[in-house]
Design an enzyme around this catalytic site. Structure first.
Site, PDB file in Angstrom:
ATOM      1  N   HIS A  43      12.170  -1.312  36.075  1.00  0.00           N
ATOM      2  CA  HIS A  43      11.810  -0.344  37.114  1.00  0.00           C
ATOM      3  C   HIS A  43      11.211  -1.122  38.280  1.00  0.00           C
ATOM      4  O   HIS A  43       9.989  -1.246  38.400  1.00  0.00           O
ATOM      5  CB  HIS A  43      10.815   0.672  36.567  1.00  0.00           C
ATOM      6  CG  HIS A  43      10.564   1.834  37.474  1.00  0.00           C
ATOM      7  ND1 HIS A  43      10.341   3.105  37.005  1.00  0.00           N
ATOM      8  CD2 HIS A  43      10.500   1.926  38.828  1.00  0.00           C
ATOM      9  CE1 HIS A  43      10.146   3.926  38.021  1.00  0.00           C
ATOM     10  NE2 HIS A  43      10.234   3.224  39.145  1.00  0.00           N
ATOM     11  N   GLU A  70      15.724   1.716  36.793  1.00  0.00           N
ATOM     12  CA  GLU A  70      15.038   2.950  37.160  1.00  0.00           C
ATOM     13  C   GLU A  70      14.437   2.816  38.548  1.00  0.00           C
ATOM     14  O   GLU A  70      14.062   1.722  38.970  1.00  0.00           O
ATOM     15  CB  GLU A  70      13.895   3.239  36.180  1.00  0.00           C
ATOM     16  CG  GLU A  70      14.296   3.395  34.741  1.00  0.00           C
ATOM     17  CD  GLU A  70      13.108   3.653  33.842  1.00  0.00           C
ATOM     18  OE1 GLU A  70      13.320   4.139  32.722  1.00  0.00           O
ATOM     19  OE2 GLU A  70      11.953   3.369  34.257  1.00  0.00           O
ATOM     20  N   HIS A 190       8.613   7.755  28.066  1.00  0.00           N
ATOM     21  CA  HIS A 190       7.236   7.750  28.565  1.00  0.00           C
ATOM     22  C   HIS A 190       6.273   8.052  27.421  1.00  0.00           C
ATOM     23  O   HIS A 190       6.274   9.132  26.848  1.00  0.00           O
ATOM     24  CB  HIS A 190       6.998   8.735  29.709  1.00  0.00           C
ATOM     25  CG  HIS A 190       5.854   8.307  30.591  1.00  0.00           C
ATOM     26  ND1 HIS A 190       6.019   7.533  31.716  1.00  0.00           N
ATOM     27  CD2 HIS A 190       4.527   8.525  30.491  1.00  0.00           C
ATOM     28  CE1 HIS A 190       4.855   7.303  32.279  1.00  0.00           C
ATOM     29  NE2 HIS A 190       3.918   7.882  31.547  1.00  0.00           N
TER      30      HIS A 190
END
Length: 241
Positions: A43, A70, A190
């Protein structure tokens, strides 16, 4: 079996703390794949406080499974994706100063915007996933964008798991069932860890992939990286730790 994509941002954070190449991010990605992961997730954020844009370019040449990139589809991010063309792009609406991703897309409000982004990314040959909360209206709106998958934001599940795991999972089950009806693939991520992952994997229909970074790297400090990757895979295969 649900696939495990390991987010290596925290390895990059550790490397960046000293300004050298220790630990070696590319070697870590190679080893994580060798230890059994099905993919590597990164990310990159605008401030490059962990994974840098150049890391993503290098990882594309190294990763042999799947590279999942991401991020918020800013102009710089989209330019990187056009160059690298990862196997999967996960669209996340994080603000530049966010410590970590803390909300999914409002796919109703941003429906047209997301549709345009999804169309371009799919034209590049990337599979596209949209990060969102487990809300039926948001899942329906996501389906209209043409996205291949959605990724359910699982912080609330993780927070409530030890109090009432069945109730914690219920909105995710409903969102997953709706996604199946709409022809959407399903990812999740997450705050998933060795405590709560197996239950989700066993009870969330159609779960194709989980992306896990922070908890996995924390566990690896005590358990070793190879052992930790295999423990997470065991959770996904129906085993218990």
């Amino acid at each position: 079996m649900t696939k495990l994509s390991v987010n290596i941002n925290k390895i990059a954070t550790l490397r960046n703390a000293r300004g050298h190449n220790r630990p070696d991010l590319l070697q870590a990605a190679r080893d994580i794949e060798r230890f059994g992961a099905d993919g590597i997730t990164v990310h990159p954020r605008p401030d490059e406080r962990h994974v840098r844009y150049q890391d993503v370019r290098h990882l594309k040449a190294v990763v042999k499974t799947e590279l999942n990139v991401e991020g918020n589809p800013t102009p710089d991010f989209l330019e990187l994706v056009r160059e690298v063309r990862p196997e999967q792009v996960t669209l996340v609406p994080d603000a530049p100063d966010a410590i970590t991703s803390n909300a999914g897309w409002n796919t109703i409000e941003h429906q047209d915007y997301l549709r345009d982004i999804v169309t371009e990314l799919k034209g590049l040959g990337c599979r596209v996933s949209i990060f969102l909360d487990p809300v039926p209206e948001l899942v329906r709106a996501a389906a209209t964008t043409g996205t291949d998958r959605i990724e359910l934001y699982t912080e609330d599940y993780a927070r409530r798991y030890h109090t009432d795991r069945e109730a914690a999972l219920l909105p995710y089950r409903e969102a997953a069932q709706l996604a199946q009806q709409l022809g959407l693939g399903l990812n999740a991520g997450h705050d998933l860890d060795l405590d709560n992952l197996a239950y989700m994997a066993q009870h969330l229909p159609g779960l194709a992939e989980v992306s896990i970074g922070h908890a996995l790297i924390c566990d690896a400090l005590y358990l070793g990286l190879e052992n930790t990757v295999q423990l997470y895979r065991r959770c996904l295969s129906g085993g218990k730790n």
